[in-house]
Every structure is written in C-alpha cells, then in structure tokens.
Scaffold this active site. Sequence first.
Site, PDB file in Angstrom:
ATOM      1  N   SER A 140       0.985  -1.202  -0.085  1.00 20.06           N
ATOM      2  CA  SER A 140       0.004   0.047   0.037  1.00 20.06           C
ATOM      3  C   SER A 140       1.069   1.169   0.036  1.00 20.06           C
ATOM      4  CB  SER A 140      -0.914   0.001   1.169  1.00 20.06           C
ATOM      5  OG  SER A 140      -1.624   1.285   1.445  1.00 20.06           O
TER       6      SER A 140
ATOM      7  N   TYR B 298      -1.226  -1.251  10.075  1.00 19.35           N
ATOM      8  CA  TYR B 298      -1.581  -1.356   8.748  1.00 19.35           C
ATOM      9  C   TYR B 298      -0.299  -0.904   7.852  1.00 19.35           C
ATOM     10  CZ  TYR B 298      -3.679  -1.117   3.930  1.00 19.35           C
ATOM     11  OH  TYR B 298      -3.932  -1.344   2.812  1.00 19.35           O
TER      12      TYR B 298
END
Length: 267
Positions: A143, A156
């Site tokens: 990401s 995350y």
Amino acid sequence: MAKQDLTGKVVWITGASSGLGKALAKECALQGADVILTARRYEELEKVRVTLLNPERHVSVCADITDESQVRHAYAQVLAAKGRIDWLINNAGLSQRALIQDTTMQTERAIMEVDYFSQVFLTKTVLPTFIAQKSGRIAFVSSVAGLLGTQYRASYSAAKAAIHMWANSLRAEVAQDGVEVSVIFPGFVKTNVSFNALNGEGKPQGHQDEAIENGLEPDLFAQSTVSALLAGEEYIVVGGAKEKLGVWVSRLSPSTLYKMIRKMKVK
C-alpha cells in the site's frame, strides 16, 4: 524486457471474492489466464468465477490464509487442478482506522497476521514450485500507506512496509532461479476496504471513507497493475496524483513528507 503474455498461464489470487482481488481476477481472465480464486467463502468466490471470461477454466479454492493447514490444502488443490503456478498475487489484506493509543495489542497482532505473516507463509509454501519451474512471478499488494505511514493506520502501514521489505529480500534470493518478485502500492481505490478496516477494539469500522469513495475505480487499478506486471515491473505505484506525489516526496525529502502528513486529514 519483452512484455509477457498471460495466455494459458495460471494466476493464483488471494482475497479474490471482492475488491482489488476480484478486479485483478477479472483482468487476468481477460488477458487469457487460468485464474485460481482464493478467499474464505466458497459461495462468494463462485459468484466471481462465473462472471469471468471462460469461467470453466477458473477454479475456486476456499481457504483462510491465516490457517496454515488450510493454506497447505489449498496449495495441493491448485497443483492437482493445474499442475503449475505462473503468478501468485498475495492480495488478501486487512486495513485499520484507529489511533495508536486506542489500538489493542490483539488488534495490532490481527493486522500483522493477515497482512504480513499469512503472506509470508503462503509464499514460502508455494516457493518450491516456482524454483522447480525456474519461472514465475510472485506479487504482493502492499500500500502507499506502507511507504508513507499516516495517522489511524499505524499497524496497517507497518505490516505493509514489512511485506515490502520481505519481498525485496525474496527478490534478491530467488533472482538466480528465474523467479521474479513485484510489489504493488495502491493508493485510494474504491472498494469495501474501509468498511472492513479494524478499529482499535478489533471490530470492523462499518462505513466508507470519503477518500476511498472518491478513489480509483477497481477495474482501472487492475488494468494498470496487470499491465505493469506483464511488463516485468517490480515497484508498482497505482493511485491518484496525491498518492503519487506523496511517494515522490518520500524519496526526495522525508522531512518534508512528515510535515505534509501532520497536516493531512486522513481518516
């Protein structure tokens, strides 16, 4: 490098029942691949499979990727069905929307389990096939958050950064075996990722983020990603202008980036 072709190639995609995985499955099928779709719910996988071009060529293989015995069984099913794997796309993931001070250690570990450890285990399980074939590509969906690190996404971001670095080491180790490794860094893409993102207590957030709602369409993400993978790219950033600017600034001037992030409204 000559652009590769997916005709007749076997592509295994995790998290394939929705979102990015579903879009990637659709694009790979359009490019002529035999797609193996994996997620926890068989019925949802079948709903996706029947919508793909040439549905009879694709296979739904149910597995919880955090369960090592299920992963081993899924791997055996894939080899029994197709005999080889040309691409493995580690896509299954879990996001987060919580401040560090509100995030329990159980939630920290849950995110790391899905976004890091499970992908490591699946890749290690499949690696002997790639090495024996002397060919193939292993891709990880990281990401932009794994490159930048922003508020509400600490665990995350950390997990996505960890899988990026692990993939870099893997690339160096298997290069002489003809196995290629790519890492994909999506920015905001219009999926249900924020509905399922964990809050500090480890429960799904249950609503859409504005940034995600205004993000890239999943089909456009998949087209860009598959095209980049076919071209042999190893570092693939797919997102809007803001995300690409952030990645660029992160390389040129980390301190400028940190100042920018402090001012961002990212939740």
